[in-house]
Design a protein around this motif. Sequence first.
Motif, PDB file in Angstrom:
ATOM      1  N   ALA A 189      55.808  16.612   6.188  1.00 19.34           N
ATOM      2  CA  ALA A 189      55.856  15.392   5.848  1.00 19.34           C
ATOM      3  C   ALA A 189      54.963  14.532   4.235  1.00 19.34           C
ATOM      4  O   ALA A 189      56.452  13.830   3.759  1.00 19.34           O
ATOM      5  N   LEU A 190      54.999  14.999   3.782  1.00 20.18           N
ATOM      6  CA  LEU A 190      53.475  15.378   2.151  1.00 20.18           C
ATOM      7  C   LEU A 190      53.126  15.937   2.357  1.00 20.18           C
ATOM      8  O   LEU A 190      52.095  16.471   2.819  1.00 20.18           O
ATOM      9  N   ILE A 191      53.213  16.573   0.660  1.00 19.17           N
ATOM     10  CA  ILE A 191      52.278  17.739   0.168  1.00 19.17           C
ATOM     11  C   ILE A 191      51.697  17.028  -1.079  1.00 19.17           C
ATOM     12  O   ILE A 191      52.524  16.819  -1.818  1.00 19.17           O
ATOM     13  N   TYR A 192      49.845  17.333  -1.293  1.00 22.09           N
ATOM     14  CA  TYR A 192      49.887  17.189  -1.939  1.00 22.09           C
ATOM     15  C   TYR A 192      49.076  18.072  -3.364  1.00 22.09           C
ATOM     16  O   TYR A 192      48.616  18.512  -2.504  1.00 22.09           O
ATOM     17  N   ALA A 193      48.849  17.984  -4.430  1.00 20.25           N
ATOM     18  CA  ALA A 193      48.224  18.393  -5.017  1.00 20.25           C
ATOM     19  C   ALA A 193      47.908  18.528  -6.591  1.00 20.25           C
ATOM     20  O   ALA A 193      49.026  18.300  -7.429  1.00 20.25           O
ATOM     21  N   GLY A 194      46.795  18.990  -6.988  1.00 21.38           N
ATOM     22  CA  GLY A 194      46.302  18.837  -8.487  1.00 21.38           C
ATOM     23  C   GLY A 194      46.211  20.106  -8.896  1.00 21.38           C
ATOM     24  O   GLY A 194      46.939  20.582  -8.244  1.00 21.38           O
ATOM     25  N   ALA A 195      47.958  19.872  -9.709  1.00 25.05           N
ATOM     26  CA  ALA A 195      47.937  20.208 -11.066  1.00 25.05           C
ATOM     27  C   ALA A 195      47.440  21.701 -11.689  1.00 25.05           C
ATOM     28  O   ALA A 195      47.366  23.406 -12.064  1.00 25.05           O
ATOM     29  N   GLN A 196      46.326  21.419 -11.745  1.00 20.88           N
ATOM     30  CA  GLN A 196      44.723  22.348 -12.501  1.00 20.88           C
ATOM     31  C   GLN A 196      44.970  23.689 -12.121  1.00 20.88           C
ATOM     32  O   GLN A 196      44.797  24.228 -12.620  1.00 20.88           O
ATOM     33  N   LYS A 197      45.259  24.574 -10.877  1.00 20.73           N
ATOM     34  CA  LYS A 197      45.169  25.205 -10.574  1.00 20.73           C
ATOM     35  C   LYS A 197      46.407  26.400 -10.794  1.00 20.73           C
ATOM     36  O   LYS A 197      46.593  27.399 -11.089  1.00 20.73           O
ATOM     37  N   ASN A 198      47.372  26.329  -9.844  1.00 21.44           N
ATOM     38  CA  ASN A 198      48.603  26.889 -10.213  1.00 21.44           C
ATOM     39  C   ASN A 198      49.617  26.194 -10.884  1.00 21.44           C
ATOM     40  O   ASN A 198      50.625  26.878 -10.988  1.00 21.44           O
ATOM     41  N   LEU A 199      49.978  25.161 -11.342  1.00 17.89           N
ATOM     42  CA  LEU A 199      50.814  24.323 -11.833  1.00 17.89           C
ATOM     43  C   LEU A 199      50.203  23.693 -13.171  1.00 17.89           C
ATOM     44  O   LEU A 199      51.609  22.799 -13.587  1.00 17.89           O
ATOM     45  N   GLY A 200      49.670  24.408 -13.657  1.00 17.80           N
ATOM     46  CA  GLY A 200      49.296  23.729 -14.703  1.00 17.80           C
ATOM     47  C   GLY A 200      48.130  23.441 -15.517  1.00 17.80           C
ATOM     48  O   GLY A 200      47.445  23.890 -15.385  1.00 17.80           O
ATOM     49  N   THR A 201      47.898  22.260 -15.682  1.00 16.72           N
ATOM     50  CA  THR A 201      46.687  21.772 -16.635  1.00 16.72           C
ATOM     51  C   THR A 201      46.435  20.384 -15.941  1.00 16.72           C
ATOM     52  O   THR A 201      47.447  19.416 -15.141  1.00 16.72           O
ATOM     53  N   ALA A 202      44.530  20.351 -15.973  1.00 15.42           N
ATOM     54  CA  ALA A 202      44.955  18.737 -15.187  1.00 15.42           C
ATOM     55  C   ALA A 202      45.133  17.204 -15.654  1.00 15.42           C
ATOM     56  O   ALA A 202      46.339  17.386 -16.871  1.00 15.42           O
ATOM     57  N   GLY A 203      45.208  16.122 -14.906  1.00 21.72           N
ATOM     58  CA  GLY A 203      46.178  15.078 -15.750  1.00 21.72           C
ATOM     59  C   GLY A 203      46.944  14.733 -14.160  1.00 21.72           C
ATOM     60  O   GLY A 203      47.568  13.815 -13.995  1.00 21.72           O
ATOM     61  N   ALA A 204      47.635  15.621 -14.248  1.00 23.87           N
ATOM     62  CA  ALA A 204      49.321  15.321 -12.712  1.00 23.87           C
ATOM     63  C   ALA A 204      48.694  15.276 -11.779  1.00 23.87           C
ATOM     64  O   ALA A 204      48.238  17.030 -11.000  1.00 23.87           O
ATOM     65  N   THR A 205      49.239  14.569 -10.822  1.00 25.39           N
ATOM     66  CA  THR A 205      48.955  15.097  -9.232  1.00 25.39           C
ATOM     67  C   THR A 205      50.529  14.773  -8.513  1.00 25.39           C
ATOM     68  O   THR A 205      50.965  13.791  -8.809  1.00 25.39           O
ATOM     69  N   ILE A 206      50.696  16.191  -8.611  1.00 26.23           N
ATOM     70  CA  ILE A 206      51.754  16.142  -7.707  1.00 26.23           C
ATOM     71  C   ILE A 206      51.906  15.974  -6.514  1.00 26.23           C
ATOM     72  O   ILE A 206      51.173  16.073  -5.722  1.00 26.23           O
ATOM     73  N   VAL A 207      52.755  14.980  -5.862  1.00 30.65           N
ATOM     74  CA  VAL A 207      53.344  14.374  -4.052  1.00 30.65           C
ATOM     75  C   VAL A 207      54.727  14.850  -3.830  1.00 30.65           C
ATOM     76  O   VAL A 207      55.902  14.322  -4.787  1.00 30.65           O
ATOM     77  N   VAL A 208      54.813  15.707  -3.275  1.00 33.69           N
ATOM     78  CA  VAL A 208      55.911  15.542  -2.434  1.00 33.69           C
ATOM     79  C   VAL A 208      55.775  14.974  -0.777  1.00 33.69           C
ATOM     80  O   VAL A 208      55.315  15.489  -0.664  1.00 33.69           O
ATOM     81  N   ILE A 209      57.813  14.126  -1.420  1.00 34.26           N
ATOM     82  CA  ILE A 209      56.999  13.147   0.107  1.00 34.26           C
ATOM     83  C   ILE A 209      58.208  12.912   0.782  1.00 34.26           C
ATOM     84  O   ILE A 209      59.746  13.054   0.412  1.00 34.26           O
TER      85      ILE A 209
END
Length: 362
Positions: A189-209
């Motif tokens: 129902a909800l996926i979240y991730a800090g971007a700084q490991k597999n998707l870029g650099t620190a600063g963006a928090t990704i939420v798929v809801i």
Amino acid sequence: MTERVFNFNPGPATLPLEVLEQAQRELLSYQNTGMSILEMSHRSKPYEAIHQEAEASLKEMLGVGENYRVLFLQGGASSQFSMIPMNFLTVGRTADYIVTGVFAEKAWQEAKLIGNTHVAASTADVNYRRIPALSEIALSDNPVYVHMTSNNTIYGTQWQAFPDTGDVPLVVDMSSDILSYPVDGNKFALIYAGAQKNLGTAGATIVVIRKDLLETCPKQLPTMLRYDIHAKNDSLYNTPPGFSVYLANLSLQWLKRQGGPAGIERHNQAKAALVYDAIDNSGGFYRGHAEKDSRSLMNITFRLPSEDLEATFAKEAGAVGLVGLKGHRLVGGMRASIYNAMSKAGCQALAEFMAEFQRKNG
């Protein structure tokens, strides 16, 4: 230093060289606008195109459709530890947590500040050396959601199969393994991730809801803590972390060129095998922390015969361009973080160093 090292840090982590080179080329003037992404308005058409492409690409690779939204927020994955229960843990309901490491534990502790919680499974008694068997998970009666952490950065464990929670929303922190292998995003129902490991650099928090969850957000919450407000405003209610979103989009396009999650999974399995084989074939000189059936493809944790040897290992590895290998204090030893952008050559170099170090010190 002009040559790049092999960066095994757990995050911020290594980025694809292609991504860094493209960002470098576009830094001063993005697509002939005469402005850097760092200077550009988040209301401008060039930035909106980046934002929309990133959302579409992420949904495509997770296999989710129009019933999901992708939000680009701030505050790191840690902000989601409290934001999730604030939005969904209502009075009289219980949220279930599967505790498999420090970050799963932190998420549970934050939720306890908001409302009723239940630990459905935990492996704290074995210092998080393993992932619980699906049969060990004991849900409470009618939980409002179930929270889990797919990969444990500190301990080097990873879920090999996800629990089926039926109609109960499954929420997952995928900060350290998102898009490292194919996953059916519709399970969550909800996926979240800090971007700084597999998707870029620190600063963006990704939420798929999933959109139906947006309808339940409490109206009395402060505006910046409401998922529905961010979704309604396409993550532009306030100024988003534009450059981080831009780098995430470049990383997503790079991932497509690697064959998407299926292609990168084959790459991840091959390079992880190099390091795990070095551990398993060492005759006990190297000892993995994680049990074999719970091993992570992203974070490889291992010990040496003594702490003195571990200190020497880290120092000598750094001297030959293998950096960021010191393990977390809760586990000790070494940790090789080999996210999507880590090359097979990097893991080969580490495996060869391990063999030579053992030859000299074993």
